[in-house]
Scaffold this motif. Structure first.
Motif, PDB file in Angstrom:
ATOM      1  N   GLU A 245       0.847  -1.246  -0.077  1.00  0.00           N
ATOM      2  CA  GLU A 245       0.054  -0.158   0.165  1.00  0.00           C
ATOM      3  C   GLU A 245       0.742   1.142   0.060  1.00  0.00           C
ATOM      4  O   GLU A 245       1.769   1.353   0.644  1.00  0.00           O
TER       5      GLU A 245
ATOM      6  N   THR B  89      -0.075   5.464   0.377  1.00  0.00           N
ATOM      7  CA  THR B  89      -0.967   6.706   0.373  1.00  0.00           C
ATOM      8  C   THR B  89      -0.440   8.054   0.130  1.00  0.00           C
ATOM      9  O   THR B  89       0.836   8.208   0.137  1.00  0.00           O
ATOM     10  N   THR B  90      -1.408   8.829  -0.517  1.00  0.00           N
ATOM     11  CA  THR B  90      -1.013  10.116  -0.870  1.00  0.00           C
ATOM     12  C   THR B  90      -2.049  11.180  -0.090  1.00  0.00           C
ATOM     13  O   THR B  90      -2.758  10.539   0.599  1.00  0.00           O
ATOM     14  N   GLU B  91      -1.919  12.545  -0.337  1.00  0.00           N
ATOM     15  CA  GLU B  91      -3.017  13.116   0.273  1.00  0.00           C
ATOM     16  C   GLU B  91      -4.381  12.773   0.374  1.00  0.00           C
ATOM     17  O   GLU B  91      -5.352  12.527   1.166  1.00  0.00           O
ATOM     18  N   ARG B  92      -4.820  12.379  -1.271  1.00  0.00           N
ATOM     19  CA  ARG B  92      -6.090  12.113  -1.350  1.00  0.00           C
ATOM     20  C   ARG B  92      -6.396  10.562  -1.681  1.00  0.00           C
ATOM     21  O   ARG B  92      -7.408  10.301  -2.026  1.00  0.00           O
ATOM     22  N   LEU B  93      -5.133   9.677  -2.037  1.00  0.00           N
ATOM     23  CA  LEU B  93      -5.306   8.500  -2.540  1.00  0.00           C
ATOM     24  C   LEU B  93      -4.618   7.634  -1.898  1.00  0.00           C
ATOM     25  O   LEU B  93      -3.883   7.502  -0.994  1.00  0.00           O
ATOM     26  N   LEU B  94      -5.215   6.295  -1.954  1.00  0.00           N
ATOM     27  CA  LEU B  94      -4.811   4.873  -1.587  1.00  0.00           C
ATOM     28  C   LEU B  94      -4.356   4.058  -2.784  1.00  0.00           C
ATOM     29  O   LEU B  94      -5.281   3.668  -3.610  1.00  0.00           O
TER      30      LEU B  94
ATOM     31  N   ARG C 109      -3.280   0.210  -3.750  1.00  0.00           N
ATOM     32  CA  ARG C 109      -3.286  -0.930  -2.827  1.00  0.00           C
ATOM     33  C   ARG C 109      -3.084  -1.990  -3.880  1.00  0.00           C
ATOM     34  O   ARG C 109      -3.566  -1.940  -4.995  1.00  0.00           O
TER      35      ARG C 109
ATOM     36  N   GLN D  59      -7.708   4.166  -5.095  1.00  0.00           N
ATOM     37  CA  GLN D  59      -9.108   4.557  -4.686  1.00  0.00           C
ATOM     38  C   GLN D  59      -8.989   5.714  -3.914  1.00  0.00           C
ATOM     39  O   GLN D  59      -7.901   6.239  -3.610  1.00  0.00           O
TER      40      GLN D  59
ATOM     41  N   ARG E  90      -9.049   8.020  -0.826  1.00  0.00           N
ATOM     42  CA  ARG E  90      -9.178   7.843   0.589  1.00  0.00           C
ATOM     43  C   ARG E  90     -10.438   7.999   0.935  1.00  0.00           C
ATOM     44  O   ARG E  90     -10.927   7.220   2.073  1.00  0.00           O
TER      45      ARG E  90
ATOM     46  N   GLY F 272     -13.386   5.758  -0.879  1.00  0.00           N
ATOM     47  CA  GLY F 272     -13.098   4.282  -1.267  1.00  0.00           C
ATOM     48  C   GLY F 272     -13.557   3.954  -2.688  1.00  0.00           C
ATOM     49  O   GLY F 272     -13.218   2.907  -3.151  1.00  0.00           O
TER      50      GLY F 272
ATOM     51  N   TYR G 149      -5.062  13.307 -10.218  1.00  0.00           N
ATOM     52  CA  TYR G 149      -4.926  11.881  -9.544  1.00  0.00           C
ATOM     53  C   TYR G 149      -3.933  10.866 -10.276  1.00  0.00           C
ATOM     54  O   TYR G 149      -3.101  10.466  -9.495  1.00  0.00           O
TER      55      TYR G 149
END
Length: 187
Positions: A5, A7-12, A14, A68, A70, A73, A109
């Protein structure tokens, strides 16, 4: 190098789940999303791609992460790293790539997710260089590559060997980013 996984500020970013298969198949069947590919994909071809992606994670410790939002989802598409396995003057290489559903276009994104993938590749993966390729007509993807700090050398443009001869999307461009360039841009 293991990355299940990011992560970014807005995104996962995975690993893939079974419930990703339906929206991914819809994305791959969308002619506008697949405009710069040889063809759209049916459900079986799309599912087989997910299986190959997951196999890549198992083999390499990285791959094309499902992306996705965050907060909600919501599945957007994929971004990640994969070995470029086709024959070209610049291979073997590791490629960063992305594909998003239309509802995910225009929000940054792809750039945000690709930055996370590049960081993983250069820091966790110890990669010296990451490339990106796209059909010569895909201005949106080339704009993402430039925002990532990648550079193109027109002498490196090539005919993609996995695209049928005569296809309007067979001509491809190559962008590159070395770890030193990435470090200088990230500072």
């Amino acid at each position: 190098m293991r990355g299940s996984e990011l992560t970014t500020e807005r995104l996962l970013l995975r690993r893939w789940r079974d419930d990703d298969r339906e929206p991914f198949a819809a994305l791959n069947a969308d002619p506008e999303v697949m405009e710069h590919f040889a063809s759209v994909q049916d459900r079986a071809t799309s599912d087989a791609m997910v299986d190959r992606i997951e196999g890549g994670f198992d083999a390499n410790g990285y791959g094309l992460w499902a992306v996705q939002l965050r907060g909600s989802g919501e599945f957007l598409g994929f971004t990640g790293l994969q070995p470029a396995t086709f024959a070209a003057p610049f291979t073997p290489a590791v490629e960063v790539g992305w594909r998003f559903a239309r509802h995910g276009w225009g929000f940054g994104y792809a750039t945000e997710a690709a930055r996370a993938a590049l960081e993983f590749g250069f820091t966790e993966g110890g990669l010296a260089e990451i490339v990106s390729v796209t059909a010569w007509s895909n201005e949106r993807s080339m704009a993402v590559m430039r925002r990532l700090g990648m550079h193109r050398d027109p002498a490196e443009d090539f005919e993609h060997p996995m695209v049928p001869e005569g296809s309007r999307v067979r001509p491809h461009v190559l962008y590159r980013l070395g770890v030193g360039e990435w470090r200088a841009g990230a500072a």
